[in-house]
Design an enzyme around this catalytic site. Structure first.
Site, PDB file in Angstrom:
ATOM      1  N   HIS A 193      -8.016 -21.997   4.585  1.00 41.12           N
ATOM      2  CA  HIS A 193      -8.478 -21.064   3.536  1.00 41.12           C
ATOM      3  C   HIS A 193      -9.962 -21.332   3.231  1.00 41.12           C
ATOM      4  CE1 HIS A 193      -8.439 -18.751  -0.152  1.00 41.12           C
ATOM      5  NE2 HIS A 193      -7.138 -18.571  -0.113  1.00 41.12           N
ATOM      6  N   GLU A 217     -10.580 -16.795   6.574  1.00 38.16           N
ATOM      7  CA  GLU A 217      -9.559 -17.813   6.746  1.00 38.16           C
ATOM      8  C   GLU A 217      -8.786 -17.645   8.050  1.00 38.16           C
ATOM      9  OE1 GLU A 217      -7.130 -17.261   3.208  1.00 38.16           O
ATOM     10  OE2 GLU A 217      -8.887 -16.494   2.170  1.00 38.16           O
TER      11      GLU A 217
HETATM   12  O1  TA6 Z   1      -6.394 -15.826   0.865  1.00 37.95           O
HETATM   13  C1  TA6 Z   1      -6.443 -14.895  -0.137  1.00 37.95           C
HETATM   14  C2  TA6 Z   1      -5.456 -15.256  -1.215  1.00 37.95           C
HETATM   15  O2  TA6 Z   1      -4.164 -15.306  -0.708  1.00 37.95           O
HETATM   16  C3  TA6 Z   1      -5.641 -14.236  -2.353  1.00 37.95           C
HETATM   17  O3  TA6 Z   1      -4.530 -13.395  -2.494  1.00 37.95           O
HETATM   18  C4  TA6 Z   1      -5.984 -15.062  -3.548  1.00 37.95           C
HETATM   19  O4  TA6 Z   1      -5.028 -15.154  -4.486  1.00 37.95           O
HETATM   20  C5  TA6 Z   1      -6.439 -16.381  -2.939  1.00 37.95           C
HETATM   21  O5  TA6 Z   1      -5.738 -16.542  -1.750  1.00 37.95           O
HETATM   22  C6  TA6 Z   1      -6.431 -17.632  -3.785  1.00 37.95           C
HETATM   23  O6  TA6 Z   1      -5.171 -18.161  -3.958  1.00 37.95           O
HETATM   24  P1  TA6 Z   1      -4.969 -19.437  -4.860  1.00 37.95           P
HETATM   25  O7  TA6 Z   1      -3.508 -19.735  -4.836  1.00 37.95           O
HETATM   26  O8  TA6 Z   1      -5.775 -20.540  -4.255  1.00 37.95           O
HETATM   27  O9  TA6 Z   1      -5.478 -19.078  -6.227  1.00 37.95           O
END
Ligand code: TA6
Length: 326
Positions: A180, A284
């Site tokens: 991520h 990501e």
């Molecule tokens: O990768 C994108 C995502 O899945 C979004 O939907 C957003 O919520 C982000 O990740 C962050 O997620 P987190 O659980 O780290 O707040």
């Protein structure tokens, strides 16, 4: 001045080279490993989450985004750097969002099985995560997750994940995965992504409906949360203002998620500053659409290579050939 004698020169003390690998304490007293390459690039990986939280070039510029509101301790994940989403990306069933690997304490792996070594790599760190008895109650599968973080010869950042099914009950397991990655950018409205145009994607802001991307390159003027499917192994993020291009190379990770929460959503994220969306972009490398299945004894490998290079211009436009096929 005639006759004056100058003092003998003091012998220069030899310049001490910092060690290439160093274990250190983070802001909340957590262990991290600092990698340095001889040219001055550095990277930091924390045992909490097995998370890379810094990657700097030889000028000391931070290349990854970490929120000023990030919390570096349990139970949440650190907002920024490269959180690892495993055993799931997103939210399905009872398992927590993006899995638990990003908020567990990993160990240093002192004896990793050999990995083909790029001869240019001088510094790397190996971490390992195995499930606790508590984890097995949430996700009933035994695994060994080995992560290698390395700095390449030009300061490139390499992440290699190896996940092995160590179940003794003969059962396979399936998982989804993502690096991520939060990139630091000068100004999100000056950034574009090349390599995802014409790709199919699921739009998380439109009930995961499937669309096909149109246009030349991705530019940003509002919230985005898309999972691009079956993407090429090379993607470029071009930061016009910084004249810097991040090149991502990935292997074993067909998909690529692109996320920026923009203004309204930013205000709902507690560990994220209201204006910070302007200076970050998540791209990501992931395996989301088709979960990976491993039988006992089988291992999966997912690699990410990141480089930060000066952007090259051609007739006032970025030359995608130079960026993507160089
Ligand atoms: O990768 C994108 C995502 O899945 C979004 O939907 C957003 O919520 C982000 O990740 C962050 O997620 P987190 O659980 O780290 O707040």
């Amino acid at each position: 001045m005639a006759g004056a004698s100058s003092p003998p020169p003091t012998p220069k003390s030899p310049k001490l080279q910092p060690p290439l690998l160093e274990r250190a304490k983070g802001p909340s007293g957590l262990d991290k490993i600092v990698l340095r390459d001889p040219r001055g690039f550095t990277a930091e990986v924390r045992l909490y989450g097995g998370q890379v939280t810094s990657w700097k070039n030889e000028q000391g510029d931070e290349l990854l985004f970490v929120s000023s509101k990030a919390v570096f301790k349990s139970p949440g994940a650190i907002r920024g750097g490269i959180p690892i989403c495993f055993p799931q990306f997103g939210t399905h069933g009872n398992l927590e969002k993006h899995g638990f690997a990003r908020n567990r304490l990993w160990l240093v792996d002192d004896n990793p099985p050999p990995l083909p070594v790029n001869s240019g790599i001088k510094t790397y760190a190996d971490l390992i995560l195995k499930p606790s008895e508590e984890d097995l109650k949430i996700w009933p599968h035994r695994f060994e997750f080995r992560l290698r973080v390395a700095l390449g010869p030009k300061g490139d950042l390499f992440l290699t994940s190896r996940i092995r099914n160590t179940n003794t009950d003969g059962k396979p397991f399936s998982f989804t995965f993502a690096y991520h990655t939060y990139f630091s950018v000068s100004d999100i409205s000056e950034v574009r992504i090349e390599g995802l145009e014409t790709m199919d994607y699921f739009d998380n802001l439109k009930g995961k409906e499937r669309f096909t991307e149109q246009g030349d390159a991705l530019v940003f003027e509002s919230e985005i949360d898309k999972v691009y499917l079956d993407t090429p192994p090379k993607i470029a993020i071009i930061d016009h203002e910084k004249k810097r291009t991040f090149v991502l190379r990935k292997d074993g990770l067909p998909d690529a998620v692109v996320w920026n929460p923009w203004e309204r959503r930013s205000k709902t994220i507690l560990d994220f500053g209201d204006e910070e969306y302007k200076h970050m972009l998540c791209v990501e490398p992931a395996a989301v659409e088709k979960p990976i299945t491993l039988k006992p004894g089988e291992e999966w490998k997912g690699r990410l290579e990141l480089s930060a290079v000066p952007s090259s211009y051609y007739s006032g436009q970025l030359d995608p050939d130079k960026v993507l096929h160089g």
